[in-house]
Design a protein around this motif. Sequence first.
Motif, PDB file in Angstrom:
ATOM      1  N   LEU A 148       0.836  -1.356   0.012  1.00 30.35           N
ATOM      2  CA  LEU A 148       0.205   0.067   0.037  1.00 30.35           C
ATOM      3  C   LEU A 148       1.080   1.169  -0.007  1.00 30.35           C
ATOM      4  O   LEU A 148       1.849   1.382   0.731  1.00 30.35           O
ATOM      5  N   ILE A 149       0.662   2.001  -0.993  1.00 30.52           N
ATOM      6  CA  ILE A 149       1.437   3.306  -0.854  1.00 30.52           C
ATOM      7  C   ILE A 149       0.340   4.589  -0.549  1.00 30.52           C
ATOM      8  O   ILE A 149      -0.670   4.791  -1.246  1.00 30.52           O
ATOM      9  N   ALA A 150       0.871   5.408   0.524  1.00 30.84           N
ATOM     10  CA  ALA A 150      -0.033   6.572   0.771  1.00 30.84           C
ATOM     11  C   ALA A 150       0.608   7.875   0.092  1.00 30.84           C
ATOM     12  O   ALA A 150       1.778   8.175   0.556  1.00 30.84           O
ATOM     13  N   ALA A 151      -0.036   8.307  -0.931  1.00 27.71           N
ATOM     14  CA  ALA A 151       0.449   9.344  -1.519  1.00 27.71           C
ATOM     15  C   ALA A 151      -0.166  10.727  -0.931  1.00 27.71           C
ATOM     16  O   ALA A 151      -1.386  10.810  -0.751  1.00 27.71           O
ATOM     17  N   ASP A 152       0.911  11.479  -0.502  1.00 30.65           N
ATOM     18  CA  ASP A 152       0.505  12.922  -0.096  1.00 30.65           C
ATOM     19  C   ASP A 152      -0.536  12.573   1.067  1.00 30.65           C
ATOM     20  O   ASP A 152      -1.710  13.119   1.313  1.00 30.65           O
ATOM     21  N   ALA A 153      -0.178  11.725   1.945  1.00 31.88           N
ATOM     22  CA  ALA A 153      -1.026  11.279   3.167  1.00 31.88           C
ATOM     23  C   ALA A 153      -1.286  12.580   4.217  1.00 31.88           C
ATOM     24  O   ALA A 153      -0.396  13.308   4.393  1.00 31.88           O
ATOM     25  N   ARG A 154      -2.464  12.593   5.035  1.00 33.52           N
ATOM     26  CA  ARG A 154      -2.767  13.560   5.743  1.00 33.52           C
ATOM     27  C   ARG A 154      -2.806  12.952   6.978  1.00 33.52           C
ATOM     28  O   ARG A 154      -2.815  13.631   8.107  1.00 33.52           O
ATOM     29  N   THR A 155      -2.511  11.610   7.309  1.00 31.50           N
ATOM     30  CA  THR A 155      -2.423  10.938   8.461  1.00 31.50           C
ATOM     31  C   THR A 155      -1.070  10.399   8.501  1.00 31.50           C
ATOM     32  O   THR A 155      -0.566   9.902   7.395  1.00 31.50           O
ATOM     33  N   ASP A 156      -0.521  10.244   9.819  1.00 32.25           N
ATOM     34  CA  ASP A 156       0.694   9.336   9.673  1.00 32.25           C
ATOM     35  C   ASP A 156       0.357   7.976   9.583  1.00 32.25           C
ATOM     36  O   ASP A 156      -0.554   7.502  10.132  1.00 32.25           O
TER      37      ASP A 156
END
Length: 267
Positions: A148-156
């Motif tokens: 899973l890749i979180a792109a420009d995530a707003r949560t850690d």
Amino acid sequence: MPERITSVQNPRIKAAAKLRQRRAREQQGRTIIDGVREIERALAKEFPLLELFLCDELLVGAEADALRQRVASQPNLQVYDIPRDVCEKLSFGERSEGAVSVANYPVTSLDACQLSSTPLIVVLEDVEKPGNLGAILRTADAVGADCLIAADARTDLFNPNAIRASLGTIFAVPTFEATTAETMAFLRKHGVQMFAARVEGAVSYEQVRFDGPTALILGSEAEGLSDRWLADDVTNIRLPMRGIADSLNVSTTAAVLLYEADRQRQT
């Protein structure tokens, strides 16, 4: 024998309790893992645990016994014996299972990502709700997704609530973070087909093939995907909506797409 800590004012307890806050997690480079199943799964995957706080009074049942056995095989893990009131200081909400751990944040750079020959990848852009992140990780684990890749995530990514919502599967699914631009470049470099889930997608998900190298790309519930994914090499797909609602919860959408990809790969 584990060291005994009896006071909520103990410096280790105070430092661990602060990890409920994102700022403290970022400052310390650590997170807190709450729950017997979650900690046992973290240990099973050799996640970098530093400290483990156990309350014998609350540790009951087969899963608790399995955790004790796992801990016994971890001679380098610092274990502390704590009473109920100290455990409740560390635990989240009303849930207190008698096991709380502090862990280092793992490496989440895409440079560490290794893919299979026909990877199945989940990309979440602007994810902000830890519960959705955790739920999607559970499905990704269930179908054997590569990462899973979180792109420009707003949560850690290793927010304690995401860990809990994932039921510890976050330790089994390689999870990375990057900018959207970095994510797109990574997918292109590895020849991965990109499928972006949009309400206005031109093609129904039932009409595409996910059996090659595949990235399923989903956006935040509030705003959906950014226009950066409106590229010639990105296929915009939709889920048919025959009622009055125009979209599903992002974790539900992810589940539909992941299981369709899994079905195609099994036939």
